[in-house]
Design a protein around this motif. Structure first.
Motif, PDB file in Angstrom:
ATOM      1  N   ILE A   1      13.564 -72.143  54.408  1.00  0.00           N
ATOM      2  CA  ILE A   1      13.815 -70.764  53.499  1.00  0.00           C
ATOM      3  C   ILE A   1      11.946 -71.341  53.294  1.00  0.00           C
ATOM      4  N   SER A   2      11.281 -72.940  53.472  1.00  0.00           N
ATOM      5  CA  SER A   2      10.087 -72.607  52.782  1.00  0.00           C
ATOM      6  C   SER A   2       9.108 -71.557  54.034  1.00  0.00           C
ATOM      7  N   LEU A   3       9.325 -71.595  55.581  1.00  0.00           N
ATOM      8  CA  LEU A   3       9.149 -70.134  56.370  1.00  0.00           C
ATOM      9  C   LEU A   3       8.775 -68.762  55.574  1.00  0.00           C
ATOM     10  N   LEU A   4       9.751 -68.204  55.030  1.00  0.00           N
ATOM     11  CA  LEU A   4      10.050 -67.592  54.317  1.00  0.00           C
ATOM     12  C   LEU A   4       8.852 -67.504  53.049  1.00  0.00           C
ATOM     13  N   GLU A   5       8.856 -68.806  52.422  1.00  0.00           N
ATOM     14  CA  GLU A   5       7.580 -69.001  51.328  1.00  0.00           C
ATOM     15  C   GLU A   5       6.453 -67.657  51.667  1.00  0.00           C
ATOM     16  N   ASP A   6       6.511 -68.696  52.402  1.00  0.00           N
ATOM     17  CA  ASP A   6       4.651 -68.493  53.487  1.00  0.00           C
ATOM     18  C   ASP A   6       4.459 -67.673  53.769  1.00  0.00           C
ATOM     19  N   ALA A   7       5.659 -66.693  53.782  1.00  0.00           N
ATOM     20  CA  ALA A   7       5.930 -65.003  54.760  1.00  0.00           C
ATOM     21  C   ALA A   7       5.365 -64.548  53.584  1.00  0.00           C
ATOM     22  N   LEU A   8       6.235 -64.715  52.209  1.00  0.00           N
ATOM     23  CA  LEU A   8       6.323 -63.996  51.441  1.00  0.00           C
ATOM     24  C   LEU A   8       4.749 -63.769  49.961  1.00  0.00           C
ATOM     25  N   GLY A   9       4.515 -65.827  50.532  1.00  0.00           N
ATOM     26  CA  GLY A   9       3.965 -66.198  49.236  1.00  0.00           C
ATOM     27  C   GLY A   9       4.419 -66.127  47.601  1.00  0.00           C
ATOM     28  N   ALA A  10       5.427 -66.316  47.995  1.00  0.00           N
ATOM     29  CA  ALA A  10       6.171 -66.716  46.586  1.00  0.00           C
ATOM     30  C   ALA A  10       6.951 -67.971  46.294  1.00  0.00           C
ATOM     31  N   THR A  11       6.584 -68.150  45.824  1.00  0.00           N
ATOM     32  CA  THR A  11       8.437 -69.219  45.548  1.00  0.00           C
ATOM     33  C   THR A  11       9.627 -68.856  44.778  1.00  0.00           C
ATOM     34  N   LEU A  12      10.926 -68.741  45.857  1.00  0.00           N
ATOM     35  CA  LEU A  12      12.459 -67.909  45.843  1.00  0.00           C
ATOM     36  C   LEU A  12      12.757 -69.110  44.712  1.00  0.00           C
ATOM     37  N   ILE A  13      13.299 -69.877  45.345  1.00  0.00           N
ATOM     38  CA  ILE A  13      13.986 -70.513  44.511  1.00  0.00           C
ATOM     39  C   ILE A  13      12.912 -72.082  44.074  1.00  0.00           C
ATOM     40  N   GLU A  14      14.081 -72.508  43.117  1.00  0.00           N
ATOM     41  CA  GLU A  14      14.183 -73.020  42.297  1.00  0.00           C
ATOM     42  C   GLU A  14      14.762 -74.593  41.712  1.00  0.00           C
ATOM     43  N   ARG A  15      14.414 -75.295  42.449  1.00  0.00           N
ATOM     44  CA  ARG A  15      15.511 -76.472  43.301  1.00  0.00           C
ATOM     45  C   ARG A  15      15.449 -77.390  41.354  1.00  0.00           C
ATOM     46  N   LYS A  16      16.859 -77.621  40.727  1.00  0.00           N
ATOM     47  CA  LYS A  16      16.327 -78.849  39.588  1.00  0.00           C
ATOM     48  C   LYS A  16      17.878 -79.312  39.634  1.00  0.00           C
ATOM     49  N   ARG A  17      18.056 -80.798  39.040  1.00  0.00           N
ATOM     50  CA  ARG A  17      18.710 -81.480  39.425  1.00  0.00           C
ATOM     51  C   ARG A  17      20.338 -81.199  39.747  1.00  0.00           C
ATOM     52  N   THR A  18      20.476 -80.396  38.326  1.00  0.00           N
ATOM     53  CA  THR A  18      21.759 -78.791  38.642  1.00  0.00           C
ATOM     54  C   THR A  18      22.431 -78.153  39.487  1.00  0.00           C
ATOM     55  N   GLY A  19      21.234 -78.124  40.823  1.00  0.00           N
ATOM     56  CA  GLY A  19      21.020 -76.994  41.541  1.00  0.00           C
ATOM     57  C   GLY A  19      20.625 -76.074  41.756  1.00  0.00           C
ATOM     58  N   ILE A  20      20.457 -75.098  42.420  1.00  0.00           N
ATOM     59  CA  ILE A  20      19.020 -73.848  42.523  1.00  0.00           C
ATOM     60  C   ILE A  20      19.651 -72.552  42.126  1.00  0.00           C
TER      61      ILE A  20
END
Length: 82
Positions: free
Chosen positions: A38-57
């Motif tokens: 997922i990090s590699l995908l975010e790097d390729a797209l230049g954007a954050t794709l998922i917000e990680r929270k205590r209650t999930g994503i």
């Protein structure tokens, strides 16, 4: 841009599962491998794709667009949930 199919699968399964750990269990791989893809995908797209929270994503607005793309593409073969 050529995005590896498997990265899109990991992204989609992670959102469907609600967490990286649950996605990893579903895919039968280590959680770190899911996070890395997922990090590699975010790097390729230049954007954050998922917000990680205590209650999930949850997907960011860009993540929502990518998820819609995955669903429209329809060619993602996801392993059935056990």
């Amino acid at each position: 841009m050529d995005i590896p199919h498997q990265r899109l699968v990991y992204f989609r399964v992670t959102l469907e599962s609600g967490s990286v750990r649950q996605a990893a269990a579903r895919l039968d791989i280590a959680p770190s491998a899911v996070s890395r893809q997922i990090s590699l995908l975010e790097d390729a797209l230049g954007a954050t794709l998922i917000e990680r929270k205590r209650t999930g994503i949850r997907p960011t607005p860009v993540g929502e667009m990518l998820l819609e793309y995955c669903e429209r593409r329809g060619a993602l073969d996801v392993m059935p949930v056990s």
